[in-house]
Design a protein around this motif. Sequence first.
Motif, short mmCIF file in Angstrom:
data_model
loop_
_atom_site.label_atom_id
_atom_site.label_comp_id
_atom_site.label_asym_id
_atom_site.label_seq_id
_atom_site.Cartn_x
_atom_site.Cartn_y
_atom_site.Cartn_z
N LEU A 153 0.82 -1.20 0.00
CA LEU A 153 0.00 0.00 0.00
C LEU A 153 0.86 1.26 0.00
O LEU A 153 0.53 2.26 -0.61
CB LEU A 153 -0.91 0.00 1.23
CG LEU A 153 -2.03 -1.03 1.22
CD1 LEU A 153 -2.71 -1.07 2.58
CD2 LEU A 153 -3.05 -0.73 0.14
N GLY A 196 -3.53 5.62 -3.90
CA GLY A 196 -4.75 5.44 -4.68
C GLY A 196 -5.49 6.75 -4.90
O GLY A 196 -5.07 7.82 -4.47
N TYR A 202 -6.70 1.84 -7.82
CA TYR A 202 -5.51 1.34 -7.13
C TYR A 202 -4.78 0.33 -8.00
O TYR A 202 -5.37 -0.64 -8.48
CB TYR A 202 -5.93 0.69 -5.81
CG TYR A 202 -4.82 0.02 -5.05
CD1 TYR A 202 -3.91 0.77 -4.32
CD2 TYR A 202 -4.68 -1.36 -5.06
CE1 TYR A 202 -2.88 0.16 -3.61
CE2 TYR A 202 -3.65 -1.98 -4.37
CZ TYR A 202 -2.77 -1.22 -3.64
OH TYR A 202 -1.75 -1.83 -2.96
N LYS A 203 -3.51 0.60 -8.27
CA LYS A 203 -2.66 -0.30 -9.05
C LYS A 203 -3.30 -0.74 -10.37
O LYS A 203 -3.36 -1.92 -10.68
CB LYS A 203 -2.29 -1.52 -8.21
CG LYS A 203 -1.35 -1.20 -7.04
CD LYS A 203 -0.82 -2.43 -6.37
CE LYS A 203 0.18 -3.13 -7.26
NZ LYS A 203 0.85 -4.26 -6.57
#
Length: 210
Positions: free
Chosen positions: A72, A77, A146-147
């Motif tokens: 994280l 994000g 996110y990602k």
Amino acid sequence: MAEFTSKANNTRRIGISAACLLLIGAIAAALSSYWWPAVQPYTPFGLKGEAAIQTLSAVTAIPKEEFYPRDLESAPGILELPTLGLTLDIVYGVAPADLERAPGFYPQSGYPDVGNVSIAGHRNMSGNPFMDLDKLAKGDAIRLTYKGKLYTYEVDSSWITVDTDWSVIDPTPRPALTLTTCDPPVRPPDGHYNRLIVRSYLVKAEKIAR
């Protein structure tokens, strides 16, 4: 003699006036914390800094493998709250310096695909990102990028709890998103905040086309 007495009286009056001003100032300072709508930094669960919050797994006996803090940390994000018209950057960490920048992932947050993604944010300072969090209602959409994936959540419930209730960021039976902030929005007379919690559950995850 009369001149001396007059000067003494003036000195006495000045001394009394100064004492009164000091007394009034002291009373005003004592009452200001009750009357003035001052704000305090949001510190999740009453702890001081990220080092203290790392004790969560010991407090709740949650297996350490449930948490992925390093990942994280490397992948911030973007949180979207369409109902409130907000798009917010999300950083890693919930220490005061982190939350001054933006809402932050708890170090114990789970992955979006499998865990309880937990995010803390200020309600009454540093841009007030979570000021209107209480206006979210059941069924409202929340999106997290996110990602390289877009996760869409649906609000399930919200509630107020004490600032020592760690259970809100525990792992959940299904992928969830938990937002936490202080309550009420303005500092209470005793200076003690509770926590507003908004819990939503994952309804869709999709890769973002590049």
